[in-house]
Design a protein around this motif. Structure first.
Motif, PDB file in Angstrom:
ATOM      1  N   ARG A   1     -88.236 -91.025   0.785  1.00 41.26           N
ATOM      2  CA  ARG A   1     -88.393 -90.643  -0.451  1.00 41.26           C
ATOM      3  C   ARG A   1     -89.160 -92.198  -1.675  1.00 41.26           C
ATOM      4  N   LEU A   2     -90.334 -91.304  -2.418  1.00 38.89           N
ATOM      5  CA  LEU A   2     -90.511 -92.499  -3.027  1.00 38.89           C
ATOM      6  C   LEU A   2     -89.752 -93.141  -4.126  1.00 38.89           C
ATOM      7  N   ASN A   3     -89.131 -93.936  -4.334  1.00 39.48           N
ATOM      8  CA  ASN A   3     -88.685 -95.326  -5.864  1.00 39.48           C
ATOM      9  C   ASN A   3     -89.880 -94.929  -6.798  1.00 39.48           C
ATOM     10  N   ALA A   4     -89.339 -94.822  -7.836  1.00 35.81           N
ATOM     11  CA  ALA A   4     -90.113 -94.298  -9.189  1.00 35.81           C
ATOM     12  C   ALA A   4     -91.106 -95.598  -9.026  1.00 35.81           C
ATOM     13  N   GLU A   5     -90.778 -96.702  -8.704  1.00 35.42           N
ATOM     14  CA  GLU A   5     -92.210 -98.469  -8.933  1.00 35.42           C
ATOM     15  C   GLU A   5     -93.103 -97.470  -7.473  1.00 35.42           C
ATOM     16  N   GLU A   6     -92.840 -97.155  -6.677  1.00 37.35           N
ATOM     17  CA  GLU A   6     -93.501 -97.012  -4.954  1.00 37.35           C
ATOM     18  C   GLU A   6     -94.750 -95.461  -5.430  1.00 37.35           C
ATOM     19  N   LEU A   7     -93.895 -94.131  -6.479  1.00 37.83           N
ATOM     20  CA  LEU A   7     -94.473 -93.324  -6.934  1.00 37.83           C
ATOM     21  C   LEU A   7     -94.965 -94.153  -8.000  1.00 37.83           C
ATOM     22  N   ALA A   8     -95.221 -94.846  -8.888  1.00 39.31           N
ATOM     23  CA  ALA A   8     -96.257 -95.475 -10.086  1.00 39.31           C
ATOM     24  C   ALA A   8     -97.086 -95.808  -8.940  1.00 39.31           C
ATOM     25  N   ASP A   9     -97.189 -96.994  -8.155  1.00 45.28           N
ATOM     26  CA  ASP A   9     -97.781 -97.209  -7.792  1.00 45.28           C
ATOM     27  C   ASP A   9     -99.067 -96.089  -6.560  1.00 45.28           C
ATOM     28  N   ALA A  10     -97.981 -94.957  -5.911  1.00 46.11           N
ATOM     29  CA  ALA A  10     -99.122 -94.236  -5.557  1.00 46.11           C
ATOM     30  C   ALA A  10    -100.009 -93.259  -6.454  1.00 46.11           C
ATOM     31  N   LEU A  11     -99.457 -92.694  -7.321  1.00 43.70           N
ATOM     32  CA  LEU A  11    -100.249 -92.794  -8.866  1.00 43.70           C
ATOM     33  C   LEU A  11    -101.867 -93.060  -8.797  1.00 43.70           C
ATOM     34  N   ALA A  12    -101.667 -94.417  -8.937  1.00 45.83           N
ATOM     35  CA  ALA A  12    -102.193 -95.543  -9.339  1.00 45.83           C
ATOM     36  C   ALA A  12    -103.134 -95.898  -8.015  1.00 45.83           C
ATOM     37  N   PHE A  13    -102.732 -95.741  -7.048  1.00 49.97           N
ATOM     38  CA  PHE A  13    -104.042 -95.641  -5.740  1.00 49.97           C
ATOM     39  C   PHE A  13    -104.787 -94.419  -5.859  1.00 49.97           C
ATOM     40  N   ALA A  14    -104.185 -93.288  -6.000  1.00 51.70           N
ATOM     41  CA  ALA A  14    -105.199 -91.752  -6.932  1.00 51.70           C
ATOM     42  C   ALA A  14    -105.604 -91.684  -8.211  1.00 51.70           C
ATOM     43  N   ASP A  15    -105.802 -92.575  -8.805  1.00 52.65           N
ATOM     44  CA  ASP A  15    -106.244 -93.261 -10.185  1.00 52.65           C
ATOM     45  C   ASP A  15    -107.582 -93.669  -9.914  1.00 52.65           C
ATOM     46  N   LEU A  16    -107.436 -95.010  -8.790  1.00 53.52           N
ATOM     47  CA  LEU A  16    -108.278 -95.444  -8.684  1.00 53.52           C
ATOM     48  C   LEU A  16    -109.330 -94.726  -7.302  1.00 53.52           C
ATOM     49  N   ALA A  17    -108.677 -93.882  -6.026  1.00 48.41           N
ATOM     50  CA  ALA A  17    -109.340 -93.200  -5.312  1.00 48.41           C
ATOM     51  C   ALA A  17    -110.400 -92.528  -6.048  1.00 48.41           C
ATOM     52  N   THR A  18    -110.134 -91.632  -7.232  1.00 46.72           N
ATOM     53  CA  THR A  18    -110.466 -91.121  -8.486  1.00 46.72           C
ATOM     54  C   THR A  18    -112.358 -91.787  -8.842  1.00 46.72           C
ATOM     55  N   LEU A  19    -111.938 -92.434  -9.256  1.00 43.35           N
ATOM     56  CA  LEU A  19    -112.887 -93.710  -9.686  1.00 43.35           C
ATOM     57  C   LEU A  19    -113.873 -93.884  -8.831  1.00 43.35           C
ATOM     58  N   VAL A  20    -113.644 -94.448  -7.382  1.00 40.51           N
ATOM     59  CA  VAL A  20    -114.860 -94.677  -6.188  1.00 40.51           C
ATOM     60  C   VAL A  20    -115.206 -93.993  -5.921  1.00 40.51           C
ATOM     61  N   LEU A  21    -114.860 -92.320  -5.663  1.00 44.16           N
ATOM     62  CA  LEU A  21    -115.269 -91.445  -4.994  1.00 44.16           C
ATOM     63  C   LEU A  21    -116.814 -91.193  -6.280  1.00 44.16           C
ATOM     64  N   LEU A  22    -115.896 -90.633  -7.427  1.00 36.76           N
ATOM     65  CA  LEU A  22    -116.970 -90.317  -8.432  1.00 36.76           C
ATOM     66  C   LEU A  22    -117.973 -91.631  -9.403  1.00 36.76           C
ATOM     67  N   ASP A  23    -117.543 -92.855  -8.698  1.00 40.89           N
ATOM     68  CA  ASP A  23    -118.883 -93.644  -8.836  1.00 40.89           C
ATOM     69  C   ASP A  23    -119.328 -94.507  -7.685  1.00 40.89           C
ATOM     70  N   ALA A  24    -119.063 -94.278  -7.070  1.00 45.13           N
ATOM     71  CA  ALA A  24    -119.693 -94.912  -5.344  1.00 45.13           C
ATOM     72  C   ALA A  24    -121.360 -95.054  -6.332  1.00 45.13           C
TER      73      ALA A  24
END
Length: 270
Positions: free
Chosen positions: A152-175
């Motif tokens: 179970r991801l705690n609050a901090e881990e979940l926030a980190d996972a969402l931040a990784f997803a945000d960055l993956a979005t930008l990397v994927l679209l802006d590469a």
């Protein structure tokens, strides 16, 4: 409040994004290559209590396909979900929200994904977490994480996972979409401001071209590809009115440059 919770509370969106960007940039540097979604996946596995990660490109109008995975299990999970048409990845994409499956042996998850749950367990995954890659109305794919044990991801881990997803979005679209695979120039940009500018450019193109937001983004990205430029730079030119896409132009045609255009003013039509 415990020390851990106090530490979590002090981590704001900007400092979290900066930390995630640093982790991903360091991973890319170790590979000796520009930042890619594989670096986001690898950094996420190192930072979170998971065993692997993968990203799949997904679309409602075109075939979906895996883009990367960190190990054989994550690779199998990407293929399984896209082949079976069910699982956390599919649900996250369709509903536009994170899907957390901390234990695939629970009855409700097995009922929810009758085929996928059994196949995922056989592949070696016990927990799966899926995060849609989103920028405004654009959703190019999903980031998947898995663990071999219930997690179970705690609050901090979940926030980190969402931040990784945000960055993956930008990397994927802006590469940079070129054939050289050369190093990326400069750091990964601020997530919030960068997303807002691309969203604004997409909105302006819907008016200029008389098309929906998905088609507007396709045209924006096609131009970036054809010119060997970064998506963010092209978006900035559109927002600043240095670049205009004629409504009757072909998708790969050269837009009109407007070097002397005035900056966009609130209330004016694009």
């Amino acid at each position: 409040m415990s020390r851990r919770r106090e530490a979590v509370a002090r981590v704001g969106p900007e400092s979290r994004s900066a930390r995630i960007r640093t982790l991903v940039a360091e991973q890319a540097a170790r590979r000796g290559a520009r930042v890619g979604v594989v670096d986001v996946c690898t950094a996420a596995v190192a930072a979170l209590p998971v065993g692997g990660a993968g990203v799949s490109a997904m679309s409602r109008t075109a075939p979906s396909h895996p883009l990367c995975s960190t190990d054989s299990v994550s690779g199998q999970l990407e293929e399984l979900q896209l082949t079976l048409g069910e699982g956390p990845c599919v649900d996250a994409f369709l509903h536009g929200s994170a899907v957390l499956a901390p234990d695939l042996l629970t009855r409700d998850l097995q009922d929810r994904w009758m085929v996928f749950a059994e196949a995922a367990l056989a592949a070696g995954a016990r927990a799966v977490f899926a995060f849609p890659l989103q920028m405004g109305a654009i959703s190019p794919g999903v980031l998947d994480l898995y663990a071999r044990v219930p997690v179970r991801l705690n609050a901090e881990e979940l926030a980190d996972a969402l931040a990784f997803a945000d960055l993956a979005t930008l990397v994927l679209l802006d590469a940079r979409i070129d054939e050289t695979g050369g190093p990326r120039d400069g750091p990964v940009e601020d997530l919030g401001a960068y997303r807002a500018e691309i969203d604004q450019a997409g909105g302006m193109l819907t008016v200029q071209l008389g098309v929906g937001i998905e088609e507007a983004f396709v045209r924006l990205r096609a131009h970036a590809y054809a010119q060997g430029r970064r998506l963010g730079d092209v978006a900035a030119d559109v927002v600043a009115r240095r670049l205009r896409f004629p409504p009757d132009a072909e998708p790969d045609a050269e837009p009109d440059a407007e070097p002397d255009a005035e900056p966009d003013q609130a209330g004016e039509d694009p």
